[in-house]
Enzyme design. Structure first.
Site, PDB file in Angstrom:
ATOM      1  N   CYS A 183       0.770  -1.252   0.000  1.00  0.00           N
ATOM      2  CA  CYS A 183       0.000   0.000   0.000  1.00  0.00           C
ATOM      3  C   CYS A 183       0.794   1.292   0.000  1.00  0.00           C
ATOM      4  CB  CYS A 183      -0.938   0.029   1.202  1.00  0.00           C
ATOM      5  SG  CYS A 183      -2.287  -1.132   1.030  1.00  0.00           S
ATOM      6  N   ARG A 207       5.152  -8.131  -1.463  1.00  0.00           N
ATOM      7  CA  ARG A 207       4.804  -7.030  -2.368  1.00  0.00           C
ATOM      8  C   ARG A 207       5.608  -5.773  -2.032  1.00  0.00           C
ATOM      9  NH1 ARG A 207      -1.650  -7.481  -2.114  1.00  0.00           N
ATOM     10  NH2 ARG A 207      -1.188  -7.607   0.092  1.00  0.00           N
TER      11      ARG A 207
END
EC number: 1.1.1.22
Length: 480
Positions: free
Chosen positions: A272, A342
């Site tokens: 994010c 990620r």
């Protein structure tokens, strides 16, 4: 019986729905996804994501009031409340490439909801989306509604991986944004009633749609900014002989600042932070606010600088070349207690070392070899598309091997890079490791978790981020 359906069985959808099912036995919860392999995993003993406590919650509710299915349309058409938790990657081409969020998956979800709905529904944005997405979704739903009424709510998630179940059970706040119309307020109340089963009323905040959407981007930007601030200080500490741990402790004891998110490291990662800041930058640019955009861009620039600085420090310490030298990489996930890779800083560090022809031996207790090979061969932002749309990875990186314990990783290595703060790395037998390494033996601690003095006594040359430099390192250029 209220029926909830969540589209998207990933890191957000799966755990969130599992906890709703646990806390609301009278509500039937279905998690749907077009990925057959992912749903099969949710229905098996080996869940597709690792999250402490998740296993127990899922096993308690699965088959009772929690279901995982690939029959997306059936469950959406039966639901009263539909959560949409699909990927919103950064665009890689076209308008806003490299910054704007790609709403392709969101839009197709909205069109499908409009298509299969036979009764009024509340549609809840759960993915991180740019401000004003709700407006676009609203338009798609109303233009395709066939007389059915939809209310859109924004209910951003504030989960931290590794503690997601605790964050869901005892949230700091639950944020629900909706329209300021009687219908909008009614929809907000309906969702509030779900969370009120276990969240105290004063922790359920209600706002308008845009505030809820922007609050999520703002929260992540503020957190990432703190990390970049302390990482910028770490470079200055190394240059001046200050110790970043002491500085951040002194700063964090100020109650106005507080101690959290002040650990210097090789850089932030996760799905994010970077994505949300790029998104914020793009929204600012689109709204004619270049100065604000430039301000937030710096947070990412400092993060990239920190990763490059780490690689340069490794190479310059080792006589300016790591060509054909074995380097052990301890930890690949972006933080401990998760298997998520990620945007992990390990990717850029490994690519930097491979660019100088190093041979890497990687150990992470939760990350598979396939995932690491994928991460090292994928283009930027590819990771955020559903797995069946990601490029297949036929090309494996030859100079990379994956091993299943830290001792194999470090055997015959010239240096060790600690890139994830897994607890087990604090208690390794470093004497045994030293004896099995090439000399001089280096430790580059990207998370400041080892006792540098003890390691120096064993014989290691140690680099810790933001700490006074080892005499060996002082003679080496810091930034190439």
């Amino acid at each position: 019986m209220v029926k909830i359906c969540c589209i998207g069985a990933g890191y957000v959808g799966g755990p969130t729905m599992a906890v709703i099912a646990l806390k609301c036995p009278s509500i039937e919860v279905a998690v749907v996804d077009i990925s057959v392999s992912r749903i099969t995993a949710w229905n098996s003993d080996q869940l597709p994501i690792y999250e402490p406590g998740l296993d127990g919650v899922v096993k308690q509710c699965r088959g009772k009031n929690l279901f995982f299915s690939t029959d997306v349309e059936k469950h959406v058409s039966e639901a009263d409340i539909v959560f949409v938790s699909v990927n919103t990657p950064t665009k890689t081409r076209g308008l806003g490439a490299g910054k704007a969020a790609d709403l392709t998956y969101w839009e197709s979800a909205a069109r499908m909801i409009a298509d299969v709905s036979k009764s009024d529904k509340i549609v809840v944005e759960k993915s991180t989306v740019p401000v004003k997405t709700a407006e676009a979704i609203e338009k798609i739903l109303t233009h395709n509604s066939k007389g059915i009424k939809f209310q859109i709510l924004s209910n951003p998630e504030f989960l931290a991986e590794g503690t997601a179940i605790q964050d869901l059970l005892k949230p700091d706040r639950v944020l629900i944004g909706g329209r300021e119309t009687p219908e909008g307020q009614k929809a907000i109340q309906a969702l509030k009633d779900v969370y009120a089963h276990w969240v105290p009323e004063d922790r359920i905040l209600t706002t308008n749609l845009w505030s809820a959407e922007l609050s999520k981007l703002a929260a992540n930007a503020f957190l990432a900014q703190r990390i970049s601030s302390v990482n910028a200080m770490s470079a200055l500490c190394e240059a001046t002989g200050a110790d970043v741990t002491q500085v951040s402790y002194a700063v964090g004891t100020d109650t106005r600042i507080g101690p959290k998110f002040l650990n210097a490291s090789v850089g932030f990662g996760g799905s994010c932070f970077q994505k949300d800041i790029l998104n914020l930058v793009y929204i600012c640019e689109c709204n004619g606010l270049p100065e604000v955009a430039e301000y937030w861009k710096q947070v990412i620039k400092v993060n990239d600088y920190q990763k490059n600085r780490f690689v340069n420090r490794v190479v310059s310490s080792m006589f300016n070349t790591v060509s054909n030298k074995k380097i052990a990489i301890l930890g690949f996930a972006f933080k401990k207690d998760t298997g998520d890779t990620r945007e992990t800083p390990a990717i850029d560090v490994c690519k930097g070392l491979l660019g100088d022809k190093a041979r890497l031996s990687i150990y992470d207790p939760q990350v598979t070899e396939d995932q690491i090979q994928r991460d090292l061969t994928m283009n930027k932002f590819d990771w955020d598309h559903p797995i069946h749309l990601q490029p297949m990875s036929p090309s494996t990186v030859k100079q990379v091997s994956m091993v299943w314990d830290a001792y194999s990783a470090t055997k015959d290595a010239h240096g060790i890079c600690i890139l994830t703060e897994w607890d087990e790395f604090k208690t390794l037998d470093y004497k045994k490791i030293y004896d099995n390494m090439q000399k001089p033996a280096f430790v580059f601690d990207g998370r400041n978790i080892v006792n540098a003095e003890k390691l120096r006594e064993i014989g290691f040359i140690v680099y810790s981020i933001g700490k006074p430099l080892d005499p060996w390192l002082k003679d080496m250029p810091a930034v190439a």
